[in-house]
Design a protein around this motif. Structure first.
Motif, PDB file in Angstrom:
ATOM      1  N   ILE A  37      39.853  32.192  43.068  1.00  0.00           N
ATOM      2  CA  ILE A  37      38.804  33.204  42.950  1.00  0.00           C
ATOM      3  C   ILE A  37      37.468  32.542  42.620  1.00  0.00           C
ATOM      4  N   GLY A  38      36.376  33.267  42.868  1.00  0.00           N
ATOM      5  CA  GLY A  38      35.053  32.811  42.465  1.00  0.00           C
ATOM      6  C   GLY A  38      34.910  32.890  40.951  1.00  0.00           C
ATOM      7  N   HIS A  39      33.909  32.178  40.399  1.00  0.00           N
ATOM      8  CA  HIS A  39      33.732  32.079  38.945  1.00  0.00           C
ATOM      9  C   HIS A  39      33.370  33.403  38.277  1.00  0.00           C
ATOM     10  N   GLU A  40      32.764  34.330  39.006  1.00  0.00           N
ATOM     11  CA  GLU A  40      32.354  35.601  38.409  1.00  0.00           C
ATOM     12  C   GLU A  40      33.194  36.780  38.885  1.00  0.00           C
ATOM     13  N   VAL A  41      34.366  36.493  39.425  1.00  0.00           N
ATOM     14  CA  VAL A  41      35.281  37.525  39.911  1.00  0.00           C
ATOM     15  C   VAL A  41      36.195  37.973  38.779  1.00  0.00           C
ATOM     16  N   VAL A  42      36.463  39.283  38.755  1.00  0.00           N
ATOM     17  CA  VAL A  42      37.422  39.848  37.804  1.00  0.00           C
ATOM     18  C   VAL A  42      38.505  40.537  38.625  1.00  0.00           C
ATOM     19  N   ILE A  43      39.758  40.180  38.348  1.00  0.00           N
ATOM     20  CA  ILE A  43      40.921  40.775  39.006  1.00  0.00           C
ATOM     21  C   ILE A  43      41.651  41.629  37.973  1.00  0.00           C
ATOM     22  N   VAL A  44      41.866  42.912  38.296  1.00  0.00           N
ATOM     23  CA  VAL A  44      42.556  43.829  37.393  1.00  0.00           C
ATOM     24  C   VAL A  44      43.607  44.624  38.163  1.00  0.00           C
ATOM     25  N   LYS A  45      44.235  45.586  37.480  1.00  0.00           N
ATOM     26  CA  LYS A  45      45.266  46.444  38.069  1.00  0.00           C
ATOM     27  C   LYS A  45      46.398  45.621  38.694  1.00  0.00           C
ATOM     28  N   ASN A  46      46.956  44.719  37.894  1.00  0.00           N
ATOM     29  CA  ASN A  46      48.080  43.885  38.325  1.00  0.00           C
ATOM     30  C   ASN A  46      47.792  43.100  39.591  1.00  0.00           C
ATOM     31  N   GLY A  47      46.571  42.602  39.712  1.00  0.00           N
ATOM     32  CA  GLY A  47      46.223  41.749  40.842  1.00  0.00           C
ATOM     33  C   GLY A  47      45.826  42.483  42.104  1.00  0.00           C
ATOM     34  N   THR A  48      45.540  43.793  42.010  1.00  0.00           N
ATOM     35  CA  THR A  48      45.208  44.546  43.217  1.00  0.00           C
ATOM     36  C   THR A  48      43.732  44.953  43.305  1.00  0.00           C
ATOM     37  N   ARG A  49      42.977  44.863  42.225  1.00  0.00           N
ATOM     38  CA  ARG A  49      41.576  45.296  42.246  1.00  0.00           C
ATOM     39  C   ARG A  49      40.651  44.125  41.955  1.00  0.00           C
ATOM     40  N   ILE A  50      39.565  44.021  42.754  1.00  0.00           N
ATOM     41  CA  ILE A  50      38.567  42.972  42.561  1.00  0.00           C
ATOM     42  C   ILE A  50      37.222  43.619  42.258  1.00  0.00           C
ATOM     43  N   CYS A  51      36.528  43.040  41.273  1.00  0.00           N
ATOM     44  CA  CYS A  51      35.164  43.440  40.962  1.00  0.00           C
ATOM     45  C   CYS A  51      34.440  42.192  40.446  1.00  0.00           C
ATOM     46  N   GLN A  74      36.684  51.279  46.814  1.00  0.00           N
ATOM     47  CA  GLN A  74      36.642  52.179  45.661  1.00  0.00           C
ATOM     48  C   GLN A  74      35.212  52.493  45.233  1.00  0.00           C
ATOM     49  N   GLN A  75      34.334  51.485  45.333  1.00  0.00           N
ATOM     50  CA  GLN A  75      32.927  51.684  44.969  1.00  0.00           C
ATOM     51  C   GLN A  75      32.065  50.809  45.860  1.00  0.00           C
ATOM     52  N   SER A  76      30.977  51.394  46.384  1.00  0.00           N
ATOM     53  CA  SER A  76      30.132  50.622  47.282  1.00  0.00           C
ATOM     54  C   SER A  76      29.319  49.570  46.542  1.00  0.00           C
ATOM     55  N   GLY A  77      28.711  48.730  47.322  1.00  0.00           N
ATOM     56  CA  GLY A  77      27.940  47.575  46.880  1.00  0.00           C
ATOM     57  C   GLY A  77      27.982  46.593  48.039  1.00  0.00           C
ATOM     58  N   GLY A 168      28.178  45.571  42.226  1.00  0.00           N
ATOM     59  CA  GLY A 168      28.911  46.758  41.812  1.00  0.00           C
ATOM     60  C   GLY A 168      30.059  47.179  42.703  1.00  0.00           C
ATOM     61  N   ALA A 169      30.298  46.481  43.798  1.00  0.00           N
ATOM     62  CA  ALA A 169      31.403  46.850  44.692  1.00  0.00           C
ATOM     63  C   ALA A 169      32.737  46.654  43.981  1.00  0.00           C
ATOM     64  N   ILE A 170      33.659  47.576  44.254  1.00  0.00           N
ATOM     65  CA  ILE A 170      35.030  47.476  43.752  1.00  0.00           C
ATOM     66  C   ILE A 170      35.959  47.739  44.934  1.00  0.00           C
ATOM     67  N   LEU A 171      36.881  46.814  45.172  1.00  0.00           N
ATOM     68  CA  LEU A 171      37.841  46.927  46.269  1.00  0.00           C
ATOM     69  C   LEU A 171      39.258  46.850  45.724  1.00  0.00           C
ATOM     70  N   ASP A 172      40.161  47.606  46.345  1.00  0.00           N
ATOM     71  CA  ASP A 172      41.586  47.518  46.025  1.00  0.00           C
ATOM     72  C   ASP A 172      42.320  46.879  47.193  1.00  0.00           C
ATOM     73  N   PHE A 173      43.116  45.861  46.901  1.00  0.00           N
ATOM     74  CA  PHE A 173      43.957  45.179  47.879  1.00  0.00           C
ATOM     75  C   PHE A 173      45.288  45.914  47.943  1.00  0.00           C
ATOM     76  N   VAL A 174      45.681  46.336  49.148  1.00  0.00           N
ATOM     77  CA  VAL A 174      46.914  47.104  49.324  1.00  0.00           C
ATOM     78  C   VAL A 174      47.861  46.315  50.230  1.00  0.00           C
ATOM     79  N   SER A 175      49.008  45.890  49.670  1.00  0.00           N
ATOM     80  CA  SER A 175      49.946  45.093  50.454  1.00  0.00           C
ATOM     81  C   SER A 175      51.204  45.875  50.830  1.00  0.00           C
TER      82      SER A 175
END
Length: 196
Positions: A37-51, A74-77, A168-175
């Protein structure tokens, strides 16, 4: 807890209580990889959400013939989604600035190696589900189940799902458990199995 007790009981019983007709549902373990991941990336929701700001690779490469995954906006940006090698630049968004990533960006531009490959008239919005297919010949994008008809070919090397976010973008990864069914012949990302 009930699963753990059941497992312990079956270990003690030597698994004798299992029958041939019992099936155990195993969740797809493909998530966003916190070691890529990039240095300013936050991964939450058990590895499925990036902000935050930057990119993240999926935890498994796309090795099967026809892979499919989804990304929920989930949120634009500023965001981008697609595939990338382990050498891709993940420190800032959007992706597609290097020769190691192929992405659809939030402004509707498909990018690779800093070049605009395609431009969409109708850009995916907050709440949309973006489907991504890859068959080692073409990378294709879908929005809410509709093919966007912006294929990318000529991708080389081992690639992984990639998601980038900023502003401010928030994306959910769906596998698995997709919002829209995969196109014919495509299925969720499968893990490569090695034989000993």
């Amino acid at each position: 807890m009930a699963y753990f007790c059941c497992l312990c009981r079956n270990v003690m019983d030597g698994f004798s209580s299992f029958t041939a007709d019992e099936r155990i549902e195993v969740s797809n373990p493909v998530v966003l990889d916190t070691s890529h991941i990039g240095h300013e990336v936050v991964i939450v929701k058990n590895g499925t959400r990036i902000c935050g700001g930057g990119g993240a690779l999926g935890s498994a490469p796309l090795v099967q013939n026809k892979s499919y995954f989804e990304v929920k906006v989930q949120q634009s940006g500023i965001w981008s989604v697609g595939v990338a090698t382990e050498q891709a630049q993940l420190s800032s968004a959007p992706g597609g600035v290097d020769k190691e990533s192929w992405v659809l960006c939030s402004d509707g531009v498909v990018k690779h190696n800093g070049q605009d490959i395609h431009k969409l008239a109708d850009v995916p919005q907050e709440g949309d589900a973006i489907g991504i297919t890859y068959d080692h010949i073409e990378l294709n994008f879908y929005c809410n189940g509709k093919n966007l008809n912006i294929p990318i070919s000529g991708i080389r090397g081992t690639v992984y799902p990639v998601l980038y976010v900023d502003e401010g973008a928030i994306l959910d990864f769906v596998s698995e458990h997709f919002s829209f069914p995969p196109p014919s012949g495509f299925e969720r990302i499968l893990l490569e199995q090695s034989l000993l």
